[in-house]
Structure formats: C-alpha cells, structure tokens
Design an enzyme around this catalytic site. Structure first.
Site, short mmCIF file in Angstrom:
data_model
loop_
_atom_site.label_atom_id
_atom_site.label_comp_id
_atom_site.label_asym_id
_atom_site.label_seq_id
_atom_site.Cartn_x
_atom_site.Cartn_y
_atom_site.Cartn_z
N SER A 21 -1.36 -0.97 -2.16
CA SER A 21 -2.65 -1.44 -1.47
C SER A 21 -2.65 -2.80 -1.60
O SER A 21 -1.86 -3.54 -2.52
CB SER A 21 -3.97 -0.97 -1.91
N ASN A 69 -1.13 -13.45 -7.65
CA ASN A 69 -2.01 -13.38 -6.66
C ASN A 69 -3.54 -12.94 -7.15
O ASN A 69 -4.17 -12.58 -8.29
CB ASN A 69 -1.96 -12.13 -5.97
N VAL A 71 -6.44 -13.04 -4.36
CA VAL A 71 -6.88 -12.70 -3.49
C VAL A 71 -8.25 -11.94 -3.44
O VAL A 71 -9.23 -12.64 -2.87
CB VAL A 71 -6.09 -11.80 -2.55
N CYS A 130 -7.96 -3.91 -11.08
CA CYS A 130 -7.94 -5.20 -10.54
C CYS A 130 -8.36 -6.50 -10.89
O CYS A 130 -9.19 -6.95 -11.21
CB CYS A 130 -8.66 -5.29 -9.35
N GLY A 244 5.07 -0.92 -8.93
CA GLY A 244 5.23 -2.95 -9.69
C GLY A 244 6.88 -2.89 -9.69
O GLY A 244 7.62 -2.60 -9.83
N THR A 267 4.74 -5.56 -3.09
CA THR A 267 5.37 -6.99 -3.24
C THR A 267 6.36 -6.98 -2.13
O THR A 267 6.98 -7.68 -1.06
CB THR A 267 6.12 -7.85 -4.62
#
Length: 302
Positions: A21, A69, A71, A130, A244, A267
């Site tokens: 995701s 990141n 976001v 997150c 990962g 990634t």
C-alpha cells in the site's frame, strides 16, 4: 509445473506476490506496465473514513539505499473510493485488498464496515503502523493493548472476510504485537511497515521533510525486516506477509525462507514499475532450478 498458489487464511492467492500500500496507487496506474491479473493481489493506497489532505511538502526524500516518506495517508475517504474508484478497478481478477487506517478505533471499524459489502474486495489490511500521521496510525501499533483493541473492533465490523493487520517495526517486540492481534481474530499479519528516520539538509540546516521525521523504506531496511518476519513466523500460527526492501525475486525468496507465506513489494515499484512480474518469473525459475513442485514447501525452511 510449479504450484505458486498460497493461502492467507481462507483467501487463496494465485501466487505470493502482492503490492505494498502507498506504492501502487489504485492499481490502474500500473496497467501500462504490467498485467494486474497476474499478481497474487494488490493492496491499494491507505483509505480512511474521512478525506485527508496529507502532510505539507516536502514529504519525500531519497536516502542511501532507501527513501523517507511522510505523505500522511492522503486520500479522498472511503465513500469516494466506493463510489468512484472501486467501479473502475473491481473487474481485475487479482485479489483486491484495501489498506485501512484511522484516527481512532471507531474510524477503523466504520471504514471496515463500509467496505464489507463490496464483493470484489477480498480482504482489508489494517494499518496500525503508519509513522507519518499525528493521530492514530502507529500509536495503536506500538502496544499490545492498542493493537488488540483495534483488531477486535475491526473484526467485529468485518466478520467473515480476510483481515490482515500491518505491524510497526518501531516496537520492542513485534512478535508480541503479532500474538496480540492473532488472539483478537486477525487472519494474517504483514510486516514490516517503515522505520522511523530523519534526514537533514546540511546547507540549509533544516530537515528535508516538513514533518522532520518520516518512514524509511527500501533495501536499507531489508535485514531488519527479515529478522522480524523470522521472529514473528515462529511466534504465531497465522500466515505472515513479509515486506521491507524487496527489490527483486531473490529478496522475495529470502522472506519466504524466513517464514513469510506471501510478500509485498513497495519502494521497488517506483524504480521499476514492472518489478512484480519479474519477481513472479524468478519464483517460477527458482522452484524449477531447485526441483520444488509447490512453493509452500520453502516457507520457513531455513
């Protein structure tokens, strides 16, 4: 012919390759590059009860062997997804999995409830890990009580479909967190989410990210992820999904040898949009070279 299908609870995947995701949009963005239907499944970007603007820019920065990141779960909310996105992507044969997050437990449960009636949503992945939001997110995933409470509420709202819980590596014992969510009805756990990191612009003397810290992903985190998957797979009876820093097929096999039933690629999608197809090809070739007729036979076999 090698059997590549694996099971996550009652959910059968054609092969162990999923997308992580936040790195794959809603899937449709990748149709010029890959055959979506060939994936075991694809996990769409984080979905919340209400729309979120995400964090201020800048919110991504490249680091040695990885990226940071922040976001912040930018999305238009679950109702927008149901009304506008789902009709566009529900025709794919690959398993559609929705990543769910929330600011509080009720948000998680209500989002799951609204997704439950969608026939072509095969599972949800509950994100309690997150690190890039001020409310919810990792706050629930760093204690066994918090992780268990979210899982219990979501399980009640999402009673008879596959429930995956995505775990944070920013904890003392990820295996204990995994056992806590297993006890409350999780069908699987996915790990690891990003590690907390920071990067500073030495000329401007300020952090690169607007949020100061962010989540580190990419090959730099892979040895940590492998270790945590290995520990968790030994601690729980439910399937573990490993992620990962998977950049190629060899990395994916490494996760399965450590105990993962399936893998998520994240990634690497930014570097090579066709990487998932190459990983599936590698799995087929690996099994052929080693005389393996069923890929399940390599899970945790170190």
């Amino acid at each position: 012919m090698t059997k590549l299908s694996v099971n996550i609870g009652n959910l059968q995947l054609a092969n162990p390759v999923l997308t992580a995701s936040g790195t794959f949009g809603y899937g449709e963005e990748f149709t010029p590059f890959i055959n979506i239907d060939r994936l075991g499944g694809y996990i769409i970007k984080g979905t919340t009860l209400n729309p979120r603007e995400g964090n201020d820019y800048p919110r991504m920065v490249e680091t040695p062997s990885g990226m940071l990141n922040a976001v912040g779960l930018q999305n238009k909310g679950v109702d927008y997804f149901i009304e506008n996105i789902y009709p566009r992507i529900s025709h794919f044969k690959s398993r559609l999995i929705v990543n769910v997050s929330g600011a509080n437990i009720d948000d998680y449960a209500e989002t799951a409830r609204r997704l439950h009636h969608l026939d072509n949503v095969s599972a949800i992945e509950v994100n309690i890990s997150c690190p890039n939001v001020k409310e919810g997110g990792m706050a629930f995933g760093t204690t066994t009580t918090g992780a268990a409470a979210v899982t219990k509420a979501v399980r009640r709202a999402y009673p008879d479909k596959t429930l995956i819980v995505k775990l944070s590596p920013n904890v003392t014992s990820i295996a204990e967190i995994a056992k806590a969510v297993e006890a409350e009805g999780a069908d699987s756990v996915s790990l690891i989410n990003t590690l907390m990191g920071m990067s500073i612009d030495v000329e401007k003397r300020r952090p690169h990210l607007s949020t100061i810290t962010g989540g580190l992903s990419g090959p730099a985190v892979r040895p940590i992820a492998i270790r945590m998957v290995w520990q968790t797979a030994k601690a729980v009876d439910i399937p573990v999904i490993g992620l990962g820093g998977i950049m190629n097929g060899r990395d994916a096999i490494e996760f399965m040898l450590a105990g993962a039933t399936a893998v998520e690629i994240g990634t690497a999608n930014f570097i090579d949009p066709s990487v998932t197809m190459k990983v599936i090809d590698y799995m087929e070739d690996y099994c052929l070279r080693h005389g393996i007729s069923n890929i399940n036979d390599i899970i945790g076999c170190i």
